[in-house]
Design a protein around this motif. Structure first.
Motif, mmCIF file in Angstrom:
data_model
loop_
_atom_site.group_PDB
_atom_site.id
_atom_site.type_symbol
_atom_site.label_atom_id
_atom_site.label_comp_id
_atom_site.label_asym_id
_atom_site.label_seq_id
_atom_site.Cartn_x
_atom_site.Cartn_y
_atom_site.Cartn_z
ATOM 1 N N ASP A 7 0.842 -1.189 0.000
ATOM 2 C CA ASP A 7 0.000 0.000 0.000
ATOM 3 C C ASP A 7 0.881 1.244 0.000
ATOM 4 N N PHE A 8 0.391 2.289 -0.687
ATOM 5 C CA PHE A 8 1.171 3.522 -0.827
ATOM 6 C C PHE A 8 0.299 4.737 -0.543
ATOM 7 N N LEU A 9 0.899 5.749 0.054
ATOM 8 C CA LEU A 9 0.294 7.069 0.145
ATOM 9 C C LEU A 9 1.291 8.049 -0.455
ATOM 10 N N ILE A 10 0.867 8.714 -1.509
ATOM 11 C CA ILE A 10 1.755 9.628 -2.240
ATOM 12 C C ILE A 10 1.223 11.045 -2.107
ATOM 13 N N TYR B 278 -2.402 10.863 -3.483
ATOM 14 C CA TYR B 278 -2.730 9.669 -4.261
ATOM 15 C C TYR B 278 -2.568 8.431 -3.379
ATOM 16 N N PRO B 279 -3.605 8.000 -2.686
ATOM 17 C CA PRO B 279 -3.521 6.727 -1.960
ATOM 18 C C PRO B 279 -3.694 5.569 -2.937
ATOM 19 N N MET C 198 -12.141 15.771 -4.942
ATOM 20 C CA MET C 198 -11.768 14.356 -4.918
ATOM 21 C C MET C 198 -12.267 13.647 -6.160
ATOM 22 N N GLY C 199 -11.494 12.691 -6.612
ATOM 23 C CA GLY C 199 -11.885 11.818 -7.705
ATOM 24 C C GLY C 199 -10.999 10.594 -7.681
ATOM 25 N N VAL C 200 -11.584 9.408 -7.669
ATOM 26 C CA VAL C 200 -10.793 8.191 -7.516
ATOM 27 C C VAL C 200 -11.138 7.175 -8.595
ATOM 28 N N ARG C 201 -10.263 6.216 -8.716
ATOM 29 C CA ARG C 201 -10.515 5.028 -9.523
ATOM 30 C C ARG C 201 -10.309 3.829 -8.613
ATOM 31 N N VAL D 249 -8.575 -1.955 -5.401
ATOM 32 C CA VAL D 249 -7.316 -1.193 -5.372
ATOM 33 C C VAL D 249 -7.636 0.226 -5.840
ATOM 34 N N THR D 250 -7.175 1.225 -5.112
ATOM 35 C CA THR D 250 -7.502 2.616 -5.419
ATOM 36 C C THR D 250 -6.341 3.336 -6.100
#
Length: 232
Positions: A47-50, A103-104, A162-165, A170-171
């Motif tokens: 997992d990453f938080l950018i 960007y999580p 906010m806007g996610v995929r 997986v986000t």
């Protein structure tokens, strides 16, 4: 607590950041797909938080309308801005210096498999960060993001878009929190497709320049508390 890799990419071209996100996202999805076909040999996902900032850029989500960009190609050049149609949800938004763009890239199987809860947690982290500065913020019904005076049609203003995929839980993509952003750039779009509400930033609300690194640290703490994660 789940360990999440934190990376600050600094000021980075939007296209380069998008490609780097896609690489991390695709690898996580690949591993999860393989794990479904080979239950005897499960590989762990990361997992990453950018965090980053971008040079002036407008991005249009999958459900957005191109006419919500009010500049032609020449206008973009004059504003030293770029424009991309991208694969997140939502309409058009602006990114630029002075924003915390987050960007999580998380495997929600490690947390909870509920995309609405995920978005509410991202919003809550921003709301709690603003509270540290003495600013009461909240949500606007039916509109993703964080708002100030959301229920007042005359003074409502958006401070975080906010806007996610999400695929296989997986986000990618995420949020854009206006800290010291140049709000004039929002005048060249219909922000998030909403024409009747203003946009604001933390420095405008406080009437002073904000230490963006301080804000990043507060926001990281709030995200860790909400998601019960540890940044490494």
């Amino acid at each position: 607590m789940k360990e999440v890799q934190f990376q600050d990419w600094g000021l980075i071209d939007y296209k380069e950041a998008w490609e780097r996100q896609e690489t991390l996202f695709s690898e996580t999805v690949r591993i999860k797909t393989e794990n479904r076909t080979k239950p005897e040999s499960q590989l762990p996902t990361e997992d990453f938080l950018i965090f980053c900032e971008h040079p002036h850029v407008y991005t249009l989500g999958k459900s957005g309308k191109p006419e919500h960009l009010l500049l032609n190609e020449q206008g973009l050049e004059e504003k030293h801005a770029t424009y991309y149609k991208i694969n997140r949800g939502g309409d058009i938004t602006y990114h630029g210096p002075g924003q915390i763009v987050g960007y999580p890239i998380l495997d929600l199987d490690h947390f909870f498999t509920d995309i609405h809860k995920y978005l509410r947690y991202l919003e809550e982290a921003i709301i709690l960060t603003l509270k540290e500065y003495g600013i009461e913020a909240g949500r606007s019904e039916g509109q993703t993001g964080v708002w100030i005076d959301a229920n007042n049609p005359w003074t409502a203003r958006k401070i975080c878009a906010m806007g996610v995929r999400c695929s296989r839980w997986v986000t990618m993509h995420g949020f854009a929190f206006n800290v010291n952003a140049d709000l004039n750039y929002f005048g060249n779009i219909v922000p998030c497709g909403i024409s009747d509400k203003a946009v604001t930033s933390l420095n405008k609300e406080l009437s002073r320049e904000v230490d963006i690194n301080e804000t990043k640290e507060i926001l990281k703490t709030k995200l860790c508390e909400l998601f019960e994660m540890k940044l490494v």
